[in-house]
Write a protein that holds these residues in place. Structure first.
Motif, PDB file in Angstrom:
ATOM      1  N   ARG A  33       0.824  -1.214   0.000  1.00  0.00           N
ATOM      2  CA  ARG A  33       0.000   0.000   0.000  1.00  0.00           C
ATOM      3  C   ARG A  33       0.857   1.262   0.000  1.00  0.00           C
ATOM      4  O   ARG A  33       0.496   2.305   0.558  1.00  0.00           O
ATOM      5  CB  ARG A  33      -0.962   0.035   1.191  1.00  0.00           C
ATOM      6  N   LEU A  53      -5.815   8.736  -6.879  1.00  0.00           N
ATOM      7  CA  LEU A  53      -6.526   7.482  -7.095  1.00  0.00           C
ATOM      8  C   LEU A  53      -6.473   6.596  -5.862  1.00  0.00           C
ATOM      9  O   LEU A  53      -5.569   6.720  -5.031  1.00  0.00           O
ATOM     10  CB  LEU A  53      -5.910   6.723  -8.282  1.00  0.00           C
ATOM     11  N   THR A  54      -7.428   5.670  -5.789  1.00  0.00           N
ATOM     12  CA  THR A  54      -7.341   4.655  -4.741  1.00  0.00           C
ATOM     13  C   THR A  54      -6.224   3.683  -5.123  1.00  0.00           C
ATOM     14  O   THR A  54      -5.747   3.678  -6.261  1.00  0.00           O
ATOM     15  CB  THR A  54      -8.669   3.875  -4.608  1.00  0.00           C
ATOM     16  N   VAL A  55      -5.830   2.859  -4.188  1.00  0.00           N
ATOM     17  CA  VAL A  55      -4.774   1.892  -4.465  1.00  0.00           C
ATOM     18  C   VAL A  55      -5.177   0.981  -5.616  1.00  0.00           C
ATOM     19  O   VAL A  55      -4.381   0.722  -6.529  1.00  0.00           O
ATOM     20  CB  VAL A  55      -4.430   1.082  -3.198  1.00  0.00           C
ATOM     21  N   ASN A  56      -6.406   0.492  -5.621  1.00  0.00           N
ATOM     22  CA  ASN A  56      -6.848  -0.393  -6.700  1.00  0.00           C
ATOM     23  C   ASN A  56      -6.885   0.323  -8.052  1.00  0.00           C
ATOM     24  O   ASN A  56      -6.529  -0.261  -9.073  1.00  0.00           O
ATOM     25  CB  ASN A  56      -8.211  -1.001  -6.380  1.00  0.00           C
ATOM     26  N   GLN A  57      -7.314   1.561  -8.059  1.00  0.00           N
ATOM     27  CA  GLN A  57      -7.316   2.332  -9.307  1.00  0.00           C
ATOM     28  C   GLN A  57      -5.883   2.561  -9.796  1.00  0.00           C
ATOM     29  O   GLN A  57      -5.609   2.483 -10.997  1.00  0.00           O
ATOM     30  CB  GLN A  57      -8.025   3.673  -9.114  1.00  0.00           C
TER      31      GLN A  57
END
Length: 137
Positions: A33, A53-57
């Motif tokens: 992360r 962005l989010t981590v997944n994005q």
């Protein structure tokens, strides 16, 4: 043919040097992360998208970048074989790549893109044309 080989080499160097590392960096980001740092100097691919962005994005954008540079790498291989399709695949994705370079704050790829375009232009007339294999004989 010399310019096409140089174009292929520069294209492959870019794809391998910047696109391929996106895959292990995505794995690192997923597990930690956080972004890995290059020699404790700066975070790799740590541009404005990291904060926005989010981590997944962010992981998805890294993998998309790897995919685009995969197409570019195919173009580099075809340029080494003196194929016009390679020139197209090496140059056509540049507008998409620009978004990734900005989002990941990559300063070197634009310089390599200028070299790619210049070398492709220099080699264009001597490249083997793309043939239409679907046309009836």
């Amino acid at each position: 043919m010399k310019a096409s080989r140089w174009a292929g080499g520069v294209t492959l160097a870019y794809a391998v040097g910047f696109g391929l590392p996106a895959i292990p960096i995505a794995a690192y980001v997923r597990s930690e992360r956080a972004l890995p740092w290059l020699w404790d100097l700066f975070p790799m691919y740590g541009g404005p998208w990291w904060d926005a962005l989010t981590v997944n994005q962010f992981i998805a954008t890294l993998l998309a970048f790897a995919g685009v540079t995969g197409v570019v790498a195919v173009g580099g291989v075809l340029l080494l074989s003196n194929r016009r399709l390679g020139a197209i695949l090496a140059v056509a994705p540049i507008p998409v790549e620009v978004a990734f370079w900005i989002g990941f704050a990559l300063p070197i790829p634009p310089v390599m893109a200028v070299a790619r375009v210049a070398l492709v232009v220099a080699a264009w007339r001597r490249l083997a044309p793309v043939t239409d294999r679907t046309a009836p004989a």
